[in-house]
Structures are given as structure tokens and as C-alpha cells.
Design an enzyme around this catalytic site. Structure first.
Site, PDB file in Angstrom:
ATOM      1  N   GLU A  90      35.292  -5.997 -48.011  1.00  0.00           N
ATOM      2  CA  GLU A  90      34.252  -5.502 -47.099  1.00  0.00           C
ATOM      3  C   GLU A  90      33.896  -4.047 -47.356  1.00  0.00           C
ATOM      4  OE1 GLU A  90      36.863  -7.343 -46.203  1.00  0.00           O
ATOM      5  OE2 GLU A  90      36.278  -8.861 -44.736  1.00  0.00           O
ATOM      6  N   GLU A  99      40.270 -14.210 -44.328  1.00  0.00           N
ATOM      7  CA  GLU A  99      40.644 -14.121 -42.905  1.00  0.00           C
ATOM      8  C   GLU A  99      40.799 -15.508 -42.283  1.00  0.00           C
ATOM      9  OE1 GLU A  99      37.321 -11.343 -42.446  1.00  0.00           O
ATOM     10  OE2 GLU A  99      38.694 -10.005 -41.398  1.00  0.00           O
ATOM     11  N   GLY A 159      35.853 -12.729 -44.987  1.00  0.00           N
ATOM     12  CA  GLY A 159      36.053 -13.739 -43.951  1.00  0.00           C
ATOM     13  C   GLY A 159      36.773 -14.979 -44.473  1.00  0.00           C
ATOM     14  N   ALA A 213      32.172 -13.884 -44.984  1.00  0.00           N
ATOM     15  CA  ALA A 213      31.101 -14.059 -44.005  1.00  0.00           C
ATOM     16  C   ALA A 213      29.781 -14.023 -44.765  1.00  0.00           C
ATOM     17  CB  ALA A 213      31.172 -12.944 -42.968  1.00  0.00           C
TER      18      ALA A 213
END
Ligand code: HXC
Length: 259
Positions: A133, A113, A110, A66
């Protein structure tokens, strides 16, 4: 359709979608989230398209996570009020046709993911997976702690989430996260070939197979077996079932009708 952060291209019956922010290692900002949702919806609605491939632009990254720069000063209340990251769930749940992640480099946070949201992963031998993260003082927010644990088991998922370390493609394949590892320069050819094979199958059978494998994550074995038998029985009513079996007996390729 012109997008700002992704590109899409139809190659026969396969849609190739590329996250296109190479300068940020294809970091996933809210525009990527919205545009990818739109592109997957357009792919899903287009009867000429049977499978999609998602990859990252450049040689280095599928997606390095992200977008940290978008999140660094964002107030917590906004994350909550916007239900930040929920668009990813929605697009995954709504897409009934299969899509493959062709992971060409870093798939972190992300990025890992999103690769796990795909129906399966084909990785270049250069690919690196991780959920770092924790190093940012947070935790996965797009399904990493849940999908990674289901894919590789508790011990390795804990190892990756708690240490933030990366695993290479070979380890990821050994752990069951990745379906195939291929030489870097053959990644897109292999992913497109796999997608073409899927796109050449009977369209309803493709959707049913995807739905059934997904259901195995959500249900008990006995409920899943009933679900499987019912959808199998429903497929026996299709013209494509008749055609598929007749073509086998007559030793010729089937001609699917999609009904
Ligand atoms: C924004 C990013 C980024 C990211 C890289 N960049 N990752 N920008 N968000 N996730 C940018 C860098 O700032 C830099 O731009 C450019 O991409 C190249 O990155 P470098 O770091 O210079 O490259 P390199 O030294 O080769 O290192 C590669 C890397 C590193 C190991 C992948 O970039 C890295 O660790 N990235 C962050 C990985 C990460 O923590 N991902 C998880 C994010 S959080 P500039 O212009 O600055 O030079 C997440 C979910 C959070 O995904 C959920 C909780 C809310």
C-alpha cells in the site's frame, strides 16, 4: 445462491469459496466484500458444513489487493462515511466455524489481509505475500499492519510495510505467516483434505478451539489460561466428550452428535 464476484460449492461437509475476478487478479471490490460476507454467513449457519476453504480463481492470484480502480477517484469523505472496509471485520468476527485460505499466487495488500483473516493459510509454492500500500501513498486498511505484525513480528512487518516488497511462500512459512507450503498442483487437494479433517471433528470442540486460539491474540496469558480451562470444562458436559473418550477406549471411530 448466485453471486457475481465469487463462486461457492459444497463438497461434502466442506464449503469451497472462490474469488472469481481473474481478469483483475481477484481484486477485492465492495461486491466481493459483501458477497464473501454473505457466503461465510451461509456457511456458518449450515449444520451440514464443518469447514470452508477460500481461494482465488486462475493460476496467478489469490487476490492482488483491494480494487485500486474502485478507490482511485473516491472522495475521502465517502471512505469515512461508509466506514470503508469495516465489512471485512464484521464477517471475520461473526464466523465461528473455521475457514482456511488456500493461497495460489499473489496475496497482496487486501489479499494478504484476507488470507490473514482466515484461521490459517496453506500456500502454494508460487504464493507471494506483501503489503504494498505504501507504494500507492497509503497504508494497510483491512488489518495488515496489525495481523502481519502479530504473525511475523515487528522487524519483518516493518520491512514489508515500509518497502512494499513481496515475500515468497518459503519466507512466509519461515516467518510463521503460513501453516504449510505445498506444490502448486496439490494446493487444493491439500487444503480440502485439511478442511475435511476439521469438518470430521466434534462441532462444538471445533468452535471452542478456534475461539481459544483467537483469544490468545486479544488477552493476557493468565486470562487466556482461565478462558481455556472454563471452555474445556464446559466441553466436558457435552455428549460428544463422552462419545469421543468412549470411542477411544473401545478402539472405534467416534460418532459425533454436535451437542
Ligand atoms: C484493481 C488490479 C489490481 C488491484 C491487479 N489489477 N491488481 N485491479 N486493483 N489491486 C488488474 C490490473 O489493472 C490488470 O487489469 C490486471 O489486473 C492484471 O494485472 P497486471 O498488473 O497487468 O499483471 P502483472 O503485470 O502480472 O502484475 C501483477 C501485480 C500487479 C504485481 C500483482 O498487478 C500489482 O502490483 N497489482 C497491485 C498490487 C497492489 O498494490 N495491491 C494493494 C492494493 S491497495 P487491466 O484491465 O488494467 O489490464 C489495498 C488496500 C488499500 O489492498 C487500503 C488503503 C485504503
Amino acid at each position: 445462491m448466485a453471486y457475481e464476484t465469487i463462486t461457492t460449492e459444497q463438497r461434502g461437509s466442506v464449503t469451497l469459496i472462490t474469488i472469481n475476478r481473474p481478469d483483475a487478479l481477484n481484486a477485492l471490490n465492495t461486491t466481493v466484500e459483501r458477497e464473501l460476507g454473505e457466503a461465510l454467513a451461509a456457511f456458518d449457519a449450515d449444520d451440514s458444513q464443518g469447514c470452508a476453504v477460500l481461494t482465488g480463481s486462475g493460476d496467478k492470484a489469490f487476490a492482488a489487493g483491494a480494487d485500486i480502480k474502485e478507490m482511485v477517484d473516491k472522495p475521502s469523505a465517502e471512505f469515512f462515511q461508509e466506514d470503508f472496509f469495516s465489512g471485512w471485520n464484521e464477517m471475520t468476527a461473526k464466523t465461528r466455524k473455521p475457514w482456511i485460505a488456500a493461497v495460489n499466487g499473489f496475496a497482496l495488500g487486501g489479499g494478504c489481509e484476507v488470507a490473514m483473516m482466515a484461521d490459517f493459510i496453506i500456500a502454494s509454492e508460487n504464493a507471494k505475500f506483501g503489503q504494498p500500500e505504501i507504494k500507492l501513498g497509503v497504508a494497510p486498511g483491512m488489518g495488515g499492519s496489525q495481523r502481519l505484525t502479530r504473525a511475523v513480528g515487528k522487524s519483518k512487518a516493518m520491512d514489508l510495510c515500509l518497502t512494499g516488497r513481496m515475500m515468497d511462500a518459503e519466507e512466509a512459512e519461515r516467518a510463521g505467516l503460513v501453516a504449510r507450503v505445498v506444490p502448486h498442483d496439490q494446493l487444493m487437494d491439500e487444503a480440502m483434505k485439511a478442511a475435511e479433517v476439521i469438518a470430521s471433528m466434534a462441532p462444538m470442540a471445533v468452535k471452542v478451539n478456534k475461539e481459544l486460539v483467537d483469544a490468545a491474540y486479544e488477552t493476557t496469558l493468565s486470562q487466556g489460561m482461565v478462558h481455556e480451562r472454563r471452555l474445556f470444562q464446559i466441553l466436558t458436559a457435552t455428549e460428544d466428550k463422552k462419545e469421543g473418550m468412549k470411542a477411544f477406549v473401545e478402539k472405534r471411530p467416534p460418532e459425533w452428535k454436535g451437542r
